[in-house]
Design a protein around this motif. Structure first.
Motif, PDB file in Angstrom:
ATOM      1  N   ASP A 158       0.794  -1.104  -0.012  1.00  0.00           N
ATOM      2  CA  ASP A 158       0.134   0.115  -0.082  1.00  0.00           C
ATOM      3  C   ASP A 158       0.820   1.198  -0.122  1.00  0.00           C
ATOM      4  N   ALA A 200       0.839   4.140  -2.715  1.00  0.00           N
ATOM      5  CA  ALA A 200       0.515   5.606  -2.578  1.00  0.00           C
ATOM      6  C   ALA A 200       1.644   6.761  -2.798  1.00  0.00           C
ATOM      7  N   ALA A 255       1.324   6.825  -6.650  1.00  0.00           N
ATOM      8  CA  ALA A 255       0.439   7.895  -6.937  1.00  0.00           C
ATOM      9  C   ALA A 255       0.690   9.358  -6.819  1.00  0.00           C
ATOM     10  N   TYR A 269      -4.313   2.136  -7.368  1.00  0.00           N
ATOM     11  CA  TYR A 269      -3.517   3.114  -8.151  1.00  0.00           C
ATOM     12  C   TYR A 269      -4.470   4.049  -8.960  1.00  0.00           C
ATOM     13  N   ARG A 307      -7.618   4.304  -8.496  1.00  0.00           N
ATOM     14  CA  ARG A 307      -8.481   5.379  -7.543  1.00  0.00           C
ATOM     15  C   ARG A 307      -7.444   6.416  -6.893  1.00  0.00           C
ATOM     16  N   ARG A 308      -6.389   5.999  -6.471  1.00  0.00           N
ATOM     17  CA  ARG A 308      -5.681   7.159  -5.907  1.00  0.00           C
ATOM     18  C   ARG A 308      -5.409   8.428  -6.951  1.00  0.00           C
ATOM     19  N   THR A 309      -5.345   8.111  -8.092  1.00  0.00           N
ATOM     20  CA  THR A 309      -4.927   8.959  -9.270  1.00  0.00           C
ATOM     21  C   THR A 309      -6.140   9.528  -9.928  1.00  0.00           C
TER      22      THR A 309
END
Length: 344
Positions: free
Chosen positions: A132, A136, A139, A278, A280-282
């Motif tokens: 994780d 993070a 991203a 990834y 979702r984060r970006t």
């Protein structure tokens, strides 16, 4: 110069230089080469005031644009106040007369480096947290606005994959030691199947993988992402696909990948889960052409390994024995890429 020369520093010249150019350095006590690292020899520098890290270009004849320690220095300096964890860089020396090649000095960071993607010495929850953290940080890197950190000119925008395929084909041909039919077939496939440029541009690390990171001594937070030699302005999915090769590489031998292991039992996300996180984060939409990005990543790594192998034959490799083993893997890497795209 030989690999033996790359493993030693002229401390008589280096000591006074560092004392004069690195604030708070004190006097040089010792310089010891780290065992890892195929591209740029890296040294633990001990002084009367503390510990530092020196990273240099290798001596000898080098491929054009390779071993860009000055680019490493620039990008880490630019990211110092971003959400991307990087070491504090202290000094860049472009005067090759000091130790025989360009080098830079950065902080020494106490922490853990993991060499095996299976993380066999950690608990399941820790493994999940490690992956994780990597996701993070990647991203965070891709969300940095290059212009806002002074890197608007750090690479050419647009047509990233077309330019990279041409560049690494040239690098591969320059270090070719014998015909490898799988590489020839892969180059032809990539040249004929490059997707149209979608306009996405970000900072890319270029070698984003587990063993290029320092984690907390007793935690799962990344303290520093290392080895920025291949960083540039490029397409963010190149970094993501490059890291996702680990899920496909053999779990035994030199690569220490995740191929064939039970990811759930190990607390490690699947490739699809890692990519989804990834995205979702970006804020990335569904990824098209994923096999192409993977194949390109295998190709680029194979070209890099061929260069490492060629340096071992020339006597300039940082770790000669490992370099020879890596060179033997080039046909395997190209073959895996052809399988990913159904061309074999």
């Amino acid at each position: 110069m030989t690999a033996q020369a790359a493993a030693h520093l002229d401390t008589e010249r280096l000591g006074p230089y560092l004392a004069a150019h690195v604030p708070g350095f004190g006097q040089l006590v010792s310089a010891e080469k780290f065992a890892g690292g195929q591209s740029n020899p890296t040294f633990l520098i001990t002084s009367t005031k503390g510990r530092f890290v020196l990273r240099r270009k290798p001596p000898g004849a080098l491929l054009k644009s390779a071993h860009a320690v000055d680019r490493e220095y620039r990008v880490m300096a630019a990211l110092a106040h971003s959400d991307v964890p990087v070491p504090r860089v202290l000094h860049l020396c472009e005067d090759e007369t000091i130790i025989g090649s360009m080098f830079y000095v950065m902080d020494y960071i106490e922490g853990r480096i993991f060499w095996d993607g299976k993380l066999p010495d950690l608990q399941i929850a820790e493994r999940s947290a490690i992956y994780d953290s990597m996701n993070a940080a990647l991203a965070a890197l891709h969300k940095v606005d290059p212009a806002s950190v002074g890197l608007a000119d750090y690479g050419k925008p647009g047509s990233y994959f077309e330019r990279q395929i041409a560049r690494w084909t040239g690098q591969y041909r320059a270090s070719e030691t014998h015909p490898i039919h799988e590489m020839d077939d892969l180059i032809a496939w990539l040249e004929g199947n490059t997707p149209e440029d979608d306009g996405r541009v970000s900072l890319v690390h270029g070698d984003y993988r587990l063993d290029n990171m320092i984690f907390e001594p007793a935690g799962t937070r990344i303290l520093a992402v290392l080895d920025w030699e291949l960083s540039t302005l490029g397409h963010p999915l190149a970094d993501l696909a490059y890291q996702c090769m680990q899920w496909r590489l053999p779990s035994e031998g030199a690569f220490r990948g995740l191929g064939g292991i039970d990811r759930k039992a190990h607390g490690i996300p699947t490739e699809a889960e890692y990519v989804e996180l990834y995205c979702r984060r970006t804020g990335t939409e569904v990824i098209g052409n994923w096999p192409f990005y993977l194949a390109f990543s295998f190709f680029r790594l194979a070209a890099i390994l061929q260069g490492v192998y060629k340096r071992s034959l020339d006597g300039n490799a940082s770790n000669p024995e490992r370099a020879r083993r890596m060179g033997e893997a080039v046909p395997m890497m190209a073959g895996m890429a052809l399988e990913v795209v159904g061309a074999r």
